[in-house]
Design a protein around this motif. Structure first.
Motif, PDB file in Angstrom:
ATOM      1  N   SER A 156      -3.095   0.378  -8.045  1.00 29.57           N
ATOM      2  CA  SER A 156      -3.663  -0.168  -9.274  1.00 29.57           C
ATOM      3  C   SER A 156      -2.982   0.449 -10.486  1.00 29.57           C
ATOM      4  O   SER A 156      -2.344   1.509 -10.409  1.00 29.57           O
ATOM      5  N   ASP A 157      -3.124  -0.231 -11.633  1.00 27.10           N
ATOM      6  CA  ASP A 157      -2.540   0.291 -12.868  1.00 27.10           C
ATOM      7  C   ASP A 157      -3.107   1.658 -13.207  1.00 27.10           C
ATOM      8  O   ASP A 157      -2.389   2.547 -13.688  1.00 27.10           O
ATOM      9  N   ASP A 158      -4.411   1.831 -12.966  1.00 27.12           N
ATOM     10  CA  ASP A 158      -5.045   3.118 -13.276  1.00 27.12           C
ATOM     11  C   ASP A 158      -4.468   4.229 -12.408  1.00 27.12           C
ATOM     12  O   ASP A 158      -4.181   5.332 -12.882  1.00 27.12           O
ATOM     13  N   GLU A 159      -4.307   3.945 -11.101  1.00 21.83           N
ATOM     14  CA  GLU A 159      -3.741   4.944 -10.207  1.00 21.83           C
ATOM     15  C   GLU A 159      -2.305   5.267 -10.583  1.00 21.83           C
ATOM     16  O   GLU A 159      -1.873   6.422 -10.537  1.00 21.83           O
ATOM     17  N   LEU A 160      -1.559   4.225 -10.949  1.00 21.90           N
ATOM     18  CA  LEU A 160      -0.166   4.436 -11.324  1.00 21.90           C
ATOM     19  C   LEU A 160      -0.073   5.305 -12.574  1.00 21.90           C
ATOM     20  O   LEU A 160       0.753   6.228 -12.646  1.00 21.90           O
ATOM     21  N   GLN A 161      -0.935   5.024 -13.575  1.00 23.06           N
ATOM     22  CA  GLN A 161      -0.903   5.841 -14.794  1.00 23.06           C
ATOM     23  C   GLN A 161      -1.263   7.287 -14.486  1.00 23.06           C
ATOM     24  O   GLN A 161      -0.656   8.226 -15.002  1.00 23.06           O
ATOM     25  N   ALA A 162      -2.275   7.490 -13.605  1.00 23.10           N
ATOM     26  CA  ALA A 162      -2.674   8.850 -13.254  1.00 23.10           C
ATOM     27  C   ALA A 162      -1.526   9.597 -12.592  1.00 23.10           C
ATOM     28  O   ALA A 162      -1.290  10.781 -12.865  1.00 23.10           O
TER      29      ALA A 162
ATOM     30  N   ASP B 101     -12.795   5.417 -20.276  1.00 24.03           N
ATOM     31  CA  ASP B 101     -13.351   6.323 -21.286  1.00 24.03           C
ATOM     32  C   ASP B 101     -12.403   6.539 -22.452  1.00 24.03           C
ATOM     33  O   ASP B 101     -12.849   6.851 -23.558  1.00 24.03           O
ATOM     34  N   CYS B 102     -11.108   6.414 -22.224  1.00 25.03           N
ATOM     35  CA  CYS B 102     -10.144   6.679 -23.295  1.00 25.03           C
ATOM     36  C   CYS B 102      -8.857   5.926 -22.999  1.00 25.03           C
ATOM     37  O   CYS B 102      -8.516   5.685 -21.836  1.00 25.03           O
ATOM     38  N   GLY B 103      -8.156   5.581 -24.061  1.00 27.11           N
ATOM     39  CA  GLY B 103      -6.912   4.851 -23.927  1.00 27.11           C
ATOM     40  C   GLY B 103      -5.804   5.713 -23.344  1.00 27.11           C
ATOM     41  O   GLY B 103      -5.941   6.931 -23.202  1.00 27.11           O
ATOM     42  N   PRO B 104      -4.654   5.087 -23.017  1.00 27.66           N
ATOM     43  CA  PRO B 104      -3.548   5.849 -22.404  1.00 27.66           C
ATOM     44  C   PRO B 104      -3.073   7.011 -23.266  1.00 27.66           C
ATOM     45  O   PRO B 104      -2.795   8.087 -22.753  1.00 27.66           O
ATOM     46  N   ARG B 105      -2.981   6.811 -24.590  1.00 24.18           N
ATOM     47  CA  ARG B 105      -2.496   7.902 -25.438  1.00 24.18           C
ATOM     48  C   ARG B 105      -3.449   9.077 -25.423  1.00 24.18           C
ATOM     49  O   ARG B 105      -3.043  10.239 -25.268  1.00 24.18           O
ATOM     50  N   LEU B 106      -4.756   8.789 -25.567  1.00 26.71           N
ATOM     51  CA  LEU B 106      -5.743   9.864 -25.594  1.00 26.71           C
ATOM     52  C   LEU B 106      -5.814  10.576 -24.249  1.00 26.71           C
ATOM     53  O   LEU B 106      -5.906  11.802 -24.187  1.00 26.71           O
ATOM     54  N   ARG B 107      -5.738   9.809 -23.159  1.00 24.67           N
ATOM     55  CA  ARG B 107      -5.818  10.425 -21.830  1.00 24.67           C
ATOM     56  C   ARG B 107      -4.642  11.372 -21.606  1.00 24.67           C
ATOM     57  O   ARG B 107      -4.799  12.477 -21.092  1.00 24.67           O
ATOM     58  N   GLY B 108      -3.450  10.922 -22.007  1.00 25.75           N
ATOM     59  CA  GLY B 108      -2.281  11.786 -21.870  1.00 25.75           C
ATOM     60  C   GLY B 108      -2.371  13.025 -22.739  1.00 25.75           C
ATOM     61  O   GLY B 108      -1.984  14.126 -22.327  1.00 25.75           O
TER      62      GLY B 108
ATOM     63  N   HIS C  37      -5.320  19.439  -7.098  1.00 24.43           N
ATOM     64  CA  HIS C  37      -6.737  19.066  -7.090  1.00 24.43           C
ATOM     65  C   HIS C  37      -7.360  19.217  -8.470  1.00 24.43           C
ATOM     66  O   HIS C  37      -8.221  18.419  -8.869  1.00 24.43           O
ATOM     67  N   LEU C  38      -6.947  20.217  -9.224  1.00 20.86           N
ATOM     68  CA  LEU C  38      -7.508  20.417 -10.566  1.00 20.86           C
ATOM     69  C   LEU C  38      -7.131  19.263 -11.487  1.00 20.86           C
ATOM     70  O   LEU C  38      -7.966  18.768 -12.255  1.00 20.86           O
ATOM     71  N   VAL C  39      -5.881  18.833 -11.426  1.00 21.42           N
ATOM     72  CA  VAL C  39      -5.434  17.718 -12.277  1.00 21.42           C
ATOM     73  C   VAL C  39      -6.095  16.414 -11.838  1.00 21.42           C
ATOM     74  O   VAL C  39      -6.535  15.610 -12.671  1.00 21.42           O
ATOM     75  N   ASP C  40      -6.203  16.198 -10.514  1.00 21.80           N
ATOM     76  CA  ASP C  40      -6.879  14.992 -10.031  1.00 21.80           C
ATOM     77  C   ASP C  40      -8.335  14.962 -10.510  1.00 21.80           C
ATOM     78  O   ASP C  40      -8.854  13.905 -10.903  1.00 21.80           O
ATOM     79  N   SER C  41      -8.999  16.113 -10.470  1.00 23.32           N
ATOM     80  CA  SER C  41     -10.392  16.178 -10.924  1.00 23.32           C
ATOM     81  C   SER C  41     -10.490  15.853 -12.405  1.00 23.32           C
ATOM     82  O   SER C  41     -11.418  15.160 -12.849  1.00 23.32           O
ATOM     83  N   PHE C  42      -9.540  16.348 -13.198  1.00 22.68           N
ATOM     84  CA  PHE C  42      -9.548  16.088 -14.637  1.00 22.68           C
ATOM     85  C   PHE C  42      -9.350  14.608 -14.922  1.00 22.68           C
ATOM     86  O   PHE C  42     -10.065  14.012 -15.749  1.00 22.68           O
ATOM     87  N   LEU C  43      -8.387  13.977 -14.234  1.00 26.36           N
ATOM     88  CA  LEU C  43      -8.121  12.553 -14.473  1.00 26.36           C
ATOM     89  C   LEU C  43      -9.253  11.683 -13.949  1.00 26.36           C
ATOM     90  O   LEU C  43      -9.506  10.602 -14.480  1.00 26.36           O
ATOM     91  N   TYR C  44      -9.936  12.126 -12.893  1.00 24.59           N
ATOM     92  CA  TYR C  44     -11.098  11.391 -12.404  1.00 24.59           C
ATOM     93  C   TYR C  44     -12.229  11.440 -13.428  1.00 24.59           C
ATOM     94  O   TYR C  44     -12.997  10.491 -13.572  1.00 24.59           O
ATOM     95  N   THR C  45     -12.321  12.546 -14.157  1.00 20.08           N
ATOM     96  CA  THR C  45     -13.393  12.707 -15.146  1.00 20.08           C
ATOM     97  C   THR C  45     -13.160  11.836 -16.371  1.00 20.08           C
ATOM     98  O   THR C  45     -14.067  11.147 -16.839  1.00 20.08           O
ATOM     99  N   PHE C  46     -11.926  11.844 -16.907  1.00 18.01           N
ATOM    100  CA  PHE C  46     -11.610  11.059 -18.105  1.00 18.01           C
ATOM    101  C   PHE C  46     -10.769   9.865 -17.677  1.00 18.01           C
ATOM    102  O   PHE C  46      -9.549   9.927 -17.643  1.00 18.01           O
ATOM    103  N   THR C  47     -11.453   8.778 -17.351  1.00 17.40           N
ATOM    104  CA  THR C  47     -10.801   7.598 -16.797  1.00 17.40           C
ATOM    105  C   THR C  47     -10.288   6.688 -17.913  1.00 17.40           C
ATOM    106  O   THR C  47     -10.655   6.851 -19.085  1.00 17.40           O
ATOM    107  N   PRO C  48      -9.466   5.691 -17.565  1.00 21.52           N
ATOM    108  CA  PRO C  48      -9.024   4.725 -18.584  1.00 21.52           C
ATOM    109  C   PRO C  48     -10.183   3.976 -19.224  1.00 21.52           C
ATOM    110  O   PRO C  48     -10.032   3.442 -20.330  1.00 21.52           O
TER     111      PRO C  48
ATOM    112  N   GLN D 123      -1.411   5.084 -33.792  1.00 21.33           N
ATOM    113  CA  GLN D 123      -1.938   3.732 -33.978  1.00 21.33           C
ATOM    114  C   GLN D 123      -3.399   3.623 -33.558  1.00 21.33           C
ATOM    115  O   GLN D 123      -4.191   2.948 -34.193  1.00 21.33           O
ATOM    116  N   ASP D 124      -3.752   4.287 -32.471  1.00 17.55           N
ATOM    117  CA  ASP D 124      -5.125   4.215 -31.963  1.00 17.55           C
ATOM    118  C   ASP D 124      -5.953   5.427 -32.372  1.00 17.55           C
ATOM    119  O   ASP D 124      -6.937   5.763 -31.713  1.00 17.55           O
ATOM    120  N   GLY D 125      -5.567   6.087 -33.448  1.00 13.50           N
ATOM    121  CA  GLY D 125      -6.231   7.329 -33.833  1.00 13.50           C
ATOM    122  C   GLY D 125      -7.710   7.171 -34.100  1.00 13.50           C
ATOM    123  O   GLY D 125      -8.528   7.980 -33.634  1.00 13.50           O
TER     124      GLY D 125
END
Length: 707
Positions: free
Chosen positions: A110-116, A176-183, A163-174, A60-62
């Protein structure tokens, strides 16, 4: 005593600085190996989305996701810096635990932290399971290293999947990209990192083993740490503070590969010119710094043509030394001080010569040369390739903000003013404390962030509007060609020709736009037109039974074609009935039918068609990727810096935008090439300003010595 790869003694009580150098080297090595994964994940997801679009399975968000991917790719250097900043946190005071943000007991996640947490946890678990054995080995070696460094608690593994995954999610935040793209990006990271970490963790383990870090068990750690801390009492003067935190260890001179080469070459050139005067003592470090500090607070003398920043600094330092009673006939800068003056002078000469700076920017550049001269004496790694020192990043950002900026509008004036303020902060405040550069850079980035975000939105809207128009014209042009190939010199029934012109051709346009010219949907639409043309030929030959059978088979597809173009069921049925009636009459009159083109004519007869690559001779433009800065120099117009925001995948047309992201130039490949050739556009190197200048200095110093 044995030495490992980093030149560390395997056993050397009290060698805290050396062990800190090992941690820094491990951080730099792992970062260098993992950083390319950011771009790899973006490219993998973009390719996946394009495949889905061709298969009509686009999410949908392609479209929004592809736009966000293009924006991120255009600003990848900023995202890489964001990743490195977060990745460094785990190493800042290792082996002490990193400082964590403390939340109030009643605060909500926060919603962002919960999604991460939700999307990150499965990836962390998968990577931990895959690399469990080598992670256990690295953990044990890190425990030994931490004990050697005086750590009092069991240290965290800064290379862990967590730490690697946390760094990645910190780089591409909500943001910058929607939930589908971030996942989706995180899933690509899990796959790519899972493969890369085999080599990365193996490399880490070898470095730790070579440095003499033994395997320590969990039960051994408390005893080992207590023993090492006890043995180190009284060693605080050697790199340890009262709180037992390790003092920052700068890069050693022996590790400064490029810096050492450059210093050697400028020294050889001075020796060849015989500039050293025998019998004259060298200025002591404290004398030189005193002269430098006083000069830094003085107004900048005017730059004489062809003087150069090196000569300007020497003249200013000589003048200030004389005012302190230090005569150049009796004391001169040391060899190392001369090296720093030469290299900083060459660096600032390159920055001034290869960028279009206003008079005020040139003045700030001259005033900045003295703080950076002081920094060059204190920081051996200042000239290293891909240096991430805040001072180097700050200088690059300042030059890029000043380049081609003549304050012609409020936005340009604001950017120039922000750069001026950051330069003033360094000039007025730097006296050897690197925190000045860190603070100035952080404040400048915070001020630029909302401006860049608004510019990115404007830029995206501009190229999306252009791309939408191009795609529509390309689809119409392709449909016109298909219709022409079926109507050209072929007599057809009026109803058949009308269907092909009024309904079938628009359906081709829709299929091209929504699924692509190579899609199954587009092929199915083409097949319907071919089937109707064959039916007309069969009807003309009196094959009534065959025509009737094929008409029954085609009726649902004919109804769908009419309905897709807005026909009500009753109207669609009436249109089909007209087709059936005419096809049922073998003697119905047929003729060649003209038609009008849907697509607008090409701007020029030899223009680039929508389905063609760049014209021959212009392939070199493919290296000019979106994100590059181009400075426009038109006669009688102020110089201005533009950004290549987008290049059409259909026609090769390039969109250049201003600092606010607004459309400035829309150029065909031929026009862009012509402007680059005649100098109306100057392409800046893909590297940042300082790195590009250092590369030019390397090239210059490899040639013969010049006066």
């Amino acid at each position: 005593m044995q030495k490992g790869q980093f030149g560390l003694d395997r056993r050397d009580d009290g060698a805290g600085i050396r062990y800190a150098a090992l941690v820094e080297a491990l951080e730099a090595g792992v970062a260098a190996q993992l950083l390319p994964l950011l771009t790899d994940c973006l490219e993998a997801e973009k390719a996946a989305l394009l495949r889905q679009m061709r298969a009509e399975e686009v999410p949908q968000d392609g479209a929004e996701d592809i736009a966000n991917l293009n924006i991120i790719a255009g600003q990848i250097l900023a995202y890489e810096r964001r990743w490195k900043t977060y990745f460094h946190r785990a190493f800042a005071k290792w082996p002490e635990p990193p400082r964590v943000e403390v939340h109030d007991a009643f605060s909500l996640v926060s919603d962002d932290e919960l999604q991460a947490q939700l999307i990150g946890h499965p990836t962390i678990e998968a990577l931990e399971r895959r690399h469990a054995d080598v992670l256990d080995t690295i953990d044990r070696r890190l425990w030994s290293l931490a004990a050697e460094m005086g750590g009092k608690v069991r240290p965290a593994n800064p290379f862990s999947p967590q730490h690697l995954v946390d760094s990645f999610l910190y780089t591409f935040t909500p943001a910058d990209c929607g939930p589908r793209l971030r996942g989706a990006l995180l899933r690509h990271f899990e796959r790519l990192a899972g493969e890369s970490l085999v080599g990365v963790y193996g490399w880490c383990n070898r470095q730790l083993a070579d440095a003499g870090c033994a395997l320590a068990g969990v039960s051994d750690y408390a005893t080992l740490a207590a023993t090492m801390v006890s043995a180190r009492r009284g060693d605080a003067a050697r790199g340890w503070g009262e709180d037992r935190a390790l003092a920052p260890a700068s890069q050693s001179r022996s590790d400064a590969l490029r810096g050492n080469i450059l210093r050697h070459r400028v020294r050889s050139r001075r020796d060849a010119r015989g500039e050293r005067v025998p019998g004259v003592r060298s200025l002591r470090a404290e004398e030189f710094l005193a002269v430098l500090s006083l000069s830094q607070g003085e107004p900048v003398p005017p730059m004489v043509a062809h003087t150069g920043y090196g000569r300007l600094m020497r003249n200013d330092l000589d003048r200030m030394a004389r005012s302190l009673g230090i005569d150049s006939a009796s004391a001169r800068p040391s060899v190392e001080q001369d090296d720093a003056v030469d290299l900083i002078g060459m660096l600032f000469d390159q920055l001034a010569a290869n960028h279009h700076l206003s008079s005020s920017a040139l003045e700030w550049l001259a005033r900045l040369s003295l703080p950076y001269l002081r920094l060059a004496l204190a920081e051996p790694g200042l000239f290293e390739q891909a240096s991430q020192l805040p001072a180097i990043r700050l200088l690059s950002v300042l030059v890029e903000l000043w380049d081609g900026n003549r304050r012609t509008g409020p936005h340009d004036a604001e950017l120039h003013g922000l750069a001026d303020d950051a330069a003033r902060e360094v000039v007025d405040g730097y006296q050897g404390d690197d925190a000045i550069f860190v603070g100035a850079l952080a404040r400048l980035e915070r001020a630029l962030e909302p401006l860049r975000r608004r510019a990115a939105v404007s830029e995206r809207r501009a190229w999306q509007a252009i791309e939408g128009g191009e795609r529509l014209q390309a689809a119409r042009r392709a449909a016109d060609r298909e219709l022409a190939s079926r109507l050209h010199e072929r007599p057809l029934l009026p109803a058949v020709a009308a269907f092909l012109d009024e309904y079938w051709r628009p359906s081709l346009v829709q299929a091209w736009l929504r699924a692509g010219p190579d899609s199954e949907r587009h092929d199915t639409a083409l097949a319907l037109g071919d089937a109707l043309v064959r039916l007309d030929a069969d009807a003309a030959q009196g094959h009534g039974a065959q025509v009737a059978t094929r008409l029954i088979e085609l009726q649902p597809r004919l109804h769908d074609c009419y309905a897709a173009l807005g026909q009500e069921p009753a109207g669609a049925g009436s249109q089909v009935a007209t087709l059936v009636r005419e096809l049922a009459s073998p003697d119905a009159p047929r003729r060649v039918h003209p038609f009008e083109q849907l697509a607008e004519p090409l701007a020029e007869p030899g223009g680039v068609d929508s389905h063609l690559a760049l014209p021959a001779g212009l392939d070199g433009l493919e290296g000019l990727e979106p994100g590059r800065i181009l400075v426009q120099m038109e006669a009688g117009e102020p110089v201005r810096a533009l950004r290549l925001a987008w290049r059409s995948p259909l026609s090769g047309t390039s969109l250049l935008v201003g600092a606010q992201g607004t459309r400035e130039l829309l150029l065909s490949p031929q026009d862009l090439a012509a402007m680059l050739i005649d100098g109306r556009l100057l392409a800046r190197p893909p590297e940042d300003a300082v790195e590009a200048a250092l590369q030019r200095i390397e090239t210059t110093l490899t040639g013969p010595a010049t006066e």
